[in-house]
Design an enzyme around this catalytic site. Structure first.
Site, PDB file in Angstrom:
ATOM      1  CB  CYS A   1      -0.948  -0.018   1.067  1.00  0.00           C
ATOM      2  SG  CYS A   1      -1.907   1.637   1.214  1.00  0.00           S
TER       3      CYS A   1
ATOM      4  CB  CYS B   1      -0.694   2.359   3.920  1.00  0.00           C
ATOM      5  SG  CYS B   1      -2.192   1.601   3.424  1.00  0.00           S
ATOM      6  CG  ASP B   2       3.293   1.088   4.419  1.00  0.00           C
ATOM      7  OD1 ASP B   2       2.715   1.824   5.549  1.00  0.00           O
ATOM      8  OD2 ASP B   2       2.992   0.146   4.167  1.00  0.00           O
TER       9      ASP B   2
END
Length: 308
Positions: A134, A137-138
């Site tokens: 992701c 997300c990261d």
């Protein structure tokens, strides 16, 4: 005692929320169950540009708007990791989670799919230490660093483009000599001077220093040569798998685990429907999940009329 509903929707992504909206608007008592936050994979999507009504919208924002719309007619939402669905007397289905039990004449399965893993050394070891599925997300952890994206479809290239806003360089590693992403997405990628491409190549190992990723050992399928690629992070997009383990006992999936339905979202078991990414289908998008959800919600109402 199991809590009773007319309809239980397992999964609160775009399809599940739409099904709950249609069913609750028909004055049915509806429960949505999900093991995470409502919205599903939309929460991991940066920009949504192909949903009608919006030129562009952040995935989490679209999820929030859908949820607000879904609960306006009384649909309930609860956390729960569904472990099984069992058929009981009088057309009822018993849904067991890790903490509660619920029953209803209608169950709508909208559990979606999950990212497939490479299955190479280092992937598990460096999960949370540079291995990610992701970018939204990261990605912020890799600002001004070199990263790799594995895959060549829409998700891989879209997420790679997103990462160029943060990373120093994004190296797309693909096992073929051309991408599978939509033409417009490819055009954007090839025009981005922060993206490079490593063709005909597969990952053999994710290497690290014991705590975080430092690079990849890769294999060129055409030359037969192995080499190493420097990377502080690797983002993996090599396909998806259906999240249907809890329903294997029902006999409604194919050999690969996808649920088979007709165009009314009916499975082979009366009163059990499936929709969205968990179905055996060709196109898996927010729009197609929403369309499936509308059909399933209406068919739930129709089914309940027949068993009264």
């Amino acid at each position: 005692m199991a809590k009773e509903y007319d309809v239980i929707v397992i999964g609160a992504g775009p399809g599940g929320m739409t099904a709950a909206l249609y069913a609750s608007r028909a004055n049915l008592k509806v429960l949505m169950l999900d093991r995470g936050i409502y919205g599903g994979q939309m929460n991991n999507t940066a920009e949504v540009e192909n949903y009608p009504g919006y030129k562009s919208i952040l995935g989490p924002d679209l999820a929030e708007k859908m949820y607000e719309s879904t609960i306006q007619f009384g649909a309930e939402y609860a956390y729960g990791n569904v472990e099984s669905v069992e058929l009981v007397a009088d057309n009822l289905k018993l849904v067991k989670t890790d903490s509660d039990e619920y029953q209803a004449p209608v169950v709508i399965i909208a559990t979606g799919s999950q990212h497939r893993k490479l299955g190479v050394p280092g992937e598990e070891e460096y999960g949370g230490g540079g291995v990610s599925y992701c970018a939204v997300c990261d990605g912020a952890f890799f600002r001004d660093k070199k990263v790799a994206v594995v895959g060549g479809g829409d998700s891989a290239i879209e997420e790679g483009i997103y990462l160029t806003q943060l990373a120093q360089n994004v190296n797309v590693i693909h096992r073929r000599d051309q991408l599978r992403a939509q033409a417009i997405i490819q055009q954007r990628a090839f025009a981005n001077d922060k993206m490079t491409f490593t063709w005909d190549t597969v990952v053999k190992e994710i290497k690290g220093d014991g705590q975080k990723v430092t690079g990849l050992l890769v294999h060129n399928k055409k030359t037969g040569e192995d080499s190493e690629i420097e990377a502080s992070g690797v983002f993996i997009y090599v396909g998806i798998e259906p999240m249907t383990e809890a329903f294997q006992n029902l006999g409604i999936t194919d050999e690969a685990g996808w649920i088979e339905t007709n165009d009314r979202m009916e499975t082979k078991i009366p009163g059990i429907y499936a929709l969205g990414d968990v179905r055996k289908k060709n196109l898996r998008q927010i729009t197609t999940a929403v369309g499936d959800g509308g059909i399933a919600g209406q068919e739930a109402f129709n089914y309940l009329q027949t068993i009264k």
